[in-house]
Design an enzyme around this catalytic site. Structure first.
Site, PDB file in Angstrom:
ATOM      1  N   CYS A 151       0.830  -1.194   0.000  1.00  0.00           N
ATOM      2  CA  CYS A 151       0.000   0.000   0.000  1.00  0.00           C
ATOM      3  C   CYS A 151       0.865   1.244   0.000  1.00  0.00           C
ATOM      4  O   CYS A 151       0.410   2.335  -0.303  1.00  0.00           O
ATOM      5  CB  CYS A 151      -0.949   0.000   1.188  1.00  0.00           C
ATOM      6  N   GLY A 272     -10.630 -14.357 -12.742  1.00  0.00           N
ATOM      7  CA  GLY A 272      -9.753 -13.209 -12.591  1.00  0.00           C
ATOM      8  C   GLY A 272      -9.111 -12.840 -13.905  1.00  0.00           C
ATOM      9  O   GLY A 272      -9.533 -13.282 -14.972  1.00  0.00           O
TER      10      GLY A 272
END
Ligand code: CO
Ligand code: CO
Ligand code: CO
Length: 482
Positions: A151, A272
């Site tokens: 992140c 996916g």
């Protein structure tokens, strides 16, 4: 006299360039040196490496003056007309780099540069037999294959804000939670009893072990569903994988970690999308459901509430230390355990305890996510630093300068609306703004519901810390004291 000087410089630079080219060639005889042998500029060398992407080499050659030769502008990745006109084959052209030498470049500088380039290109070179030898798997250190970290490689919050401001707001009354409050997930009403909750998250490796990376990434992606008080239904995976840099068994391990974590959450990953990329990236798009009347957003905090945090902070600093090889096995283990713990039980407990507002703590740090909550709720918050749980040696490492770029960006972003009492050291400010990966839930709930919440969590061997309280809106959105 002036002319003579110029000649000297020219000869010197040409000699240094020659030394550079010969040095690289001695290890990689297959490189292509571009340009006319006599008429090219004396101070630059354009070298093409086969099968290695220029930007990847550049991002790893931190101490050498280089630029991408594949395009006129370094941020483009198509091959420039010049290189095409020079008939450079494509497998070489994408790996074309321009090196510069200066008037004062010394032989030692060149030799140092050659060493750096040699090491980087050796590591990045496609060695296709890698795929057949899963034993290589043991040696793979996944964090060495990325420029950013988890992140922490999120876009700067103010950049994101600028872009989102210019995107037209959709006008549809079925959108129950949209972009306006920077909430965790989007919520869309299907009928009066059901709303869909959707979120997507993916990032570069924050740990070296592929299985653990997959598990952490899955826990992190599911977290936004839990932060809304929703129940996950299923997920899709998003995979970017450098098949020329890593054996395919690594991708299999990442997927296995994610599938196991999804199974723990009671859902399946049922599809996916994957692309070949220069760096590995992985994440999930998760779909869940919630009753439209029971959505917990970040906008419901009330003055008088207490603020609870369900995981310690410091994962951004610790993963940066891990990448630099500064953590021992026990420290890595506790870091991985924290990041791969699902926020499911914390979410269930907050529903039982009647939480007013919730968000999960991720890339924008504790104060960044708290700021969004206070903005959306039109309230302010008081934070007691002494009560904020910190993971492992995060404080000590931050004092030593181990700080992810995202953490520094977060601090400057939240500082505009945060006041710190005079005794708060800079290190603590960094920690409170540390870019988290798969952090805990930040929950605002009525003070009288504190014990029901803590007791419920204790049933699952989890703890929560009361880190502050909610106040009526004042000039600053956050006041940090001790
Ligand atoms: Co979130
Ligand atoms: Co998210
Ligand atoms: Co939320």
């Amino acid at each position: 006299m002036v002319l003579e000087n110029l000649d000297n410089y020219t000869n010197h630079m040409a000699a240094m360039r020659e030394r550079l080219e010969m040095g690289i060639k001695s290890t990689f005889p297959w490189i292509k040196v571009n340009g006319h042998p006599e008429t090219r500029l004396p101070n630059t060398s354009s070298i093409s490496f086969r099968g290695v992407e220029a930007n990847t080499i550049i991002s790893e050659c931190t101490s050498v003056a280089v630029s991408a030769g594949a395009a006129c502008h370094a941020d483009r990745v198509d091959v420039s007309a010049v290189l095409q006109a020079m008939h450079i084959p494509l497998e070489y052209a994408m790996g074309t780099i321009r090196f510069s030498v200066g008037r004062y470049t010394s032989s030692e500088d060149i030799d140092q540069a050659v060493d750096v380039i040699r090491a980087v290109v050796k590591r990045l070179q496609p060695t296709f037999d890698k795929q057949d030898s899963p034993s290589n798997n043991d040696k793979v250190r996944l964090t060495q294959f990325t420029h950013g970290l988890g992140c922490a490689c999120k876009l700067q919050p103010d950049l994101l804000e600028q872009v989102l401001m210019k995107i037209p707001r959709p006008d549809d009354e079925r959108i129950l939670v949209g972009v306006e409050n920077s909430d965790d997930a989007a919520v869309f009403r299907i009928n009066e009893n059901t709303a869909l909750v959707q979120t997507v998250d993916f990032f570069t490796p924050i740990v070296d072990d592929p299985y653990q990376f997959g598990a952490i990434s899955a826990a992190n992606s599911l977290s936004d569903i839990y932060a809304m008080g929703a129940v996950p239904l299923f997920a899709l995976s998003i995979v970017a994988f450098p098949s020329s840099r890593l054996p395919i068994s690594v991708m299999h391990e990442i997927m296995r970690g994610a599938y196991d974590k999804a199974a723990e959450a009671g859902i399946a990953i049922i599809g996916g999308h994957s692309v070949d990329d220069t760096e590995p990236k992985f994440g999930l798009a998760v779909t869940g459901t919630i009753h439209p009347d029971r959505i917990i957003t970040n906008a419901g905090a009330c003055s008088g509430d207490i603020l609870l945090l369900t995981k310690p902070i410091g994962t951004g600093i610790l993963t940066t230390a891990l990448k630099q090889g500064l953590l021992n096995n026990a420290e890595i283990e506790s870091l991985v355990r924290s990041m791969s713990t699902l926020n499911r039980d914390a979410s269930a407990a907050m529903l039982i305890a009647g939480a007013h507002a919730c968000t999960d703590v991720t890339g924008f740090g504790l104060l960044g996510h708290l700021l969004s909550m206070m903005k959306a709720s039109n309230t302010s918050a008081n934070i007691n630093v002494d009560a904020v749980p910190v993971l492992g040696r995060a404080y000590e490492l931050a004092t030593g300068g181990i700080l992810p770029g995202g953490t520094k960006n977060n601090l400057s972003f939240t500082s505009k609306q945060t006041s710190y009492s005079n005794n708060i050291p800079l290190t603590m400010k960094y920690l409170l703004n540390d870019a988290q990966t798969s952090g805990g839930l930040l929950i605002s709930l009525p003070e009288e519901n504190k014990m029901p919440f803590i007791n419920e969590l204790a049933k699952h061997d989890q703890v929560a810390a009361v880190i502050g309280s909610v106040l009526p809106r004042q000039e600053n959105l956050i006041m940090v004291g001790s």
